[in-house]
Design a protein around this motif. Structure first.
Motif, PDB file in Angstrom:
ATOM      1  N   CYS A  90     -37.552  38.821  22.487  1.00 44.56           N
ATOM      2  CA  CYS A  90     -36.757  37.669  22.625  1.00 44.56           C
ATOM      3  C   CYS A  90     -35.905  37.312  23.712  1.00 44.56           C
ATOM      4  O   CYS A  90     -35.490  38.496  24.501  1.00 44.56           O
TER       5      CYS A  90
ATOM      6  N   GLU B 289     -38.920  33.636  21.527  1.00 44.37           N
ATOM      7  CA  GLU B 289     -39.690  35.034  21.032  1.00 44.37           C
ATOM      8  C   GLU B 289     -41.154  34.725  21.459  1.00 44.37           C
ATOM      9  O   GLU B 289     -42.016  33.976  21.303  1.00 44.37           O
ATOM     10  N   ALA B 290     -41.568  36.106  22.256  1.00 44.82           N
ATOM     11  CA  ALA B 290     -42.771  36.161  22.731  1.00 44.82           C
ATOM     12  C   ALA B 290     -43.847  36.205  21.458  1.00 44.82           C
ATOM     13  O   ALA B 290     -43.712  37.308  20.451  1.00 44.82           O
TER      14      ALA B 290
ATOM     15  N   GLU C 273     -45.579  48.304  25.366  1.00 45.31           N
ATOM     16  CA  GLU C 273     -44.384  47.217  25.720  1.00 45.31           C
ATOM     17  C   GLU C 273     -43.226  48.194  25.724  1.00 45.31           C
ATOM     18  O   GLU C 273     -42.173  48.056  26.664  1.00 45.31           O
TER      19      GLU C 273
ATOM     20  N   ARG D  87     -43.523  39.235  33.594  1.00 40.51           N
ATOM     21  CA  ARG D  87     -43.639  39.172  32.111  1.00 40.51           C
ATOM     22  C   ARG D  87     -43.109  37.857  31.627  1.00 40.51           C
ATOM     23  O   ARG D  87     -43.550  37.512  30.632  1.00 40.51           O
ATOM     24  N   VAL D  88     -41.930  37.390  32.296  1.00 36.78           N
ATOM     25  CA  VAL D  88     -41.580  36.262  31.662  1.00 36.78           C
ATOM     26  C   VAL D  88     -42.476  35.018  31.757  1.00 36.78           C
ATOM     27  O   VAL D  88     -42.658  34.352  30.906  1.00 36.78           O
TER      28      VAL D  88
ATOM     29  N   ARG E 217     -45.831  35.442  31.685  1.00 41.05           N
ATOM     30  CA  ARG E 217     -46.836  35.706  30.713  1.00 41.05           C
ATOM     31  C   ARG E 217     -46.249  35.086  29.538  1.00 41.05           C
ATOM     32  O   ARG E 217     -47.085  34.647  28.536  1.00 41.05           O
ATOM     33  N   ILE E 218     -44.846  35.221  29.111  1.00 44.22           N
ATOM     34  CA  ILE E 218     -44.446  34.678  27.765  1.00 44.22           C
ATOM     35  C   ILE E 218     -44.964  33.081  27.876  1.00 44.22           C
ATOM     36  O   ILE E 218     -45.432  32.644  26.359  1.00 44.22           O
ATOM     37  N   GLU E 219     -44.584  32.421  28.826  1.00 41.28           N
ATOM     38  CA  GLU E 219     -45.049  30.837  28.958  1.00 41.28           C
ATOM     39  C   GLU E 219     -46.654  30.748  28.605  1.00 41.28           C
ATOM     40  O   GLU E 219     -47.293  29.960  27.842  1.00 41.28           O
TER      41      GLU E 219
ATOM     42  N   TRP F 173     -45.150  31.183  22.966  1.00 35.82           N
ATOM     43  CA  TRP F 173     -43.961  31.482  22.293  1.00 35.82           C
ATOM     44  C   TRP F 173     -43.274  30.605  21.390  1.00 35.82           C
ATOM     45  O   TRP F 173     -43.977  29.555  21.227  1.00 35.82           O
TER      46      TRP F 173
END
Length: 303
Positions: free
Chosen positions: A80, A129-130, A137, A166-167, A169-171, A175
């Protein structure tokens, strides 16, 4: 047990003896990529704040946060992130819980126009939260932590690139907001090359000056911008007006003071930057839907 504080590289050190124990610990970091040295999750004495985006990856166990008036739980192998300027506190954890704690400058979120919805959810107080996680990971996050703590400039630059990806990729991969408050706002259109620096300067100025008498014009001048342009740019980037951001920070500070100290309500109001008690009450009740004294009774940790 001696109360601990954090400094720029997130190393735990004893609080300075001049630190006023009535006040919560408010940290303004150095705005760089950095990592927490401690893997073991510990309960915190009270809520605190800092300037960066914080990423928590739970290696094992489970931990609970108090975050802006809510209790949130993060499970093993979950990731998160949230903006550290929202008061937060680790309130509980299973025995043996460990996590990797990384800090990312706000400029990472400001620098990518395709992150507009994600970015604005974060700045409005979401705990992201992803949804998509991979088996490897935990090893990756431990490596990033070790390399950020190593002091090796080349390795730290590699981590900067990998962690930024990585951030992003969360989008892309999905999420959710653990507070169920995520919302979309307008994205930025074409912008000049300096706007990220300007917005970060304004956010930093608000974070470090909102407890004194500052205006939207002051914030714009701190970034070297005409007030009208500053207000337009800030609203497009952050999703709220400069004045709303100032009030938001003052209220964040007030709720931290209400929970972590025994200061009288009047003193909480003035310590949080409000010029009058009536203005404080009006703003507080508009956001939290109850009077400060009732808020304190409801959320004050027991014991």
């Amino acid at each position: 047990m001696e109360r601990l504080a954090k400094i720029n590289n997130d190393e735990s050190v004893p609080v300075h003896p001049d630190h006023d124990p009535r006040h919560p610990l408010v940290i303004f970091g150095d705005h760089r990529f950095c990592a927490g040295e401690c893997l073991d999750v510990q309960r915190m004495a009270g809520p605190h704040m800092h300037s960066q985006i914080e990423l928590n990856f739970v290696l094992r166990g489970r931990m609970s946060y108090w975050f802006d008036g809510r209790e949130l739980t993060i499970d093993e192998n979950r990731l998160c992130l949230f903006w550290g300027m929202i008061p937060h506190q680790v309130t509980d954890r299973e025995e043996g819980t460990q996590f990797v704690c990384l800090y990312v400058p706000m400029s990472v979120l400001l620098g990518f126009p395709n992150l507009s919805r994600f970015r604005n959810a974060v700045f409005r107080g979401a705990v992201i939260e992803a949804m998509e996680m991979r088996p490897w990971e935990s090893e990756v996050f431990k490596r990033w932590r070790d390399e950020l703590l190593s002091g090796d400039a080349e390795l730290m630059e590699i981590v900067r690139s990998e962690l930024t990806a990585r951030v992003m990729r969360i989008e892309r991969e999905g999420w959710r907001d653990l507070r169920e408050q995520g919302d979309a706002i307008a994205s930025l259109g074409k912008r000049d090359a300096d706007w990220v620096i300007h917005v970060e300067k304004m956010l930093r100025f608000i974070g470090e000056g909102a407890l004194s008498e500052i205006s939207a014009e002051d914030v714009g001048r701190a970034a070297g911008l005409h007030p009208n342009y500053a207000m337009t740019l800030f609203r497009k980037a952050v999703g709220m007006t400069i004045n709303q951001a100032i009030i938001r920070h003052r209220l964040d500070t007030a709720q931290s003071l209400l929970i972590a100290t025994d200061l009288p309500i009047t003193e909480v109001a003035y310590e949080s930057g409000f010029g009058s008690l009536s203005t404080f009450y009006e703003a507080f009740q508009r956001r939290f839907k109850e009077k400060p004294v009732l808020y304190r009774k409801r959320l004050r940790p027991s014991g």
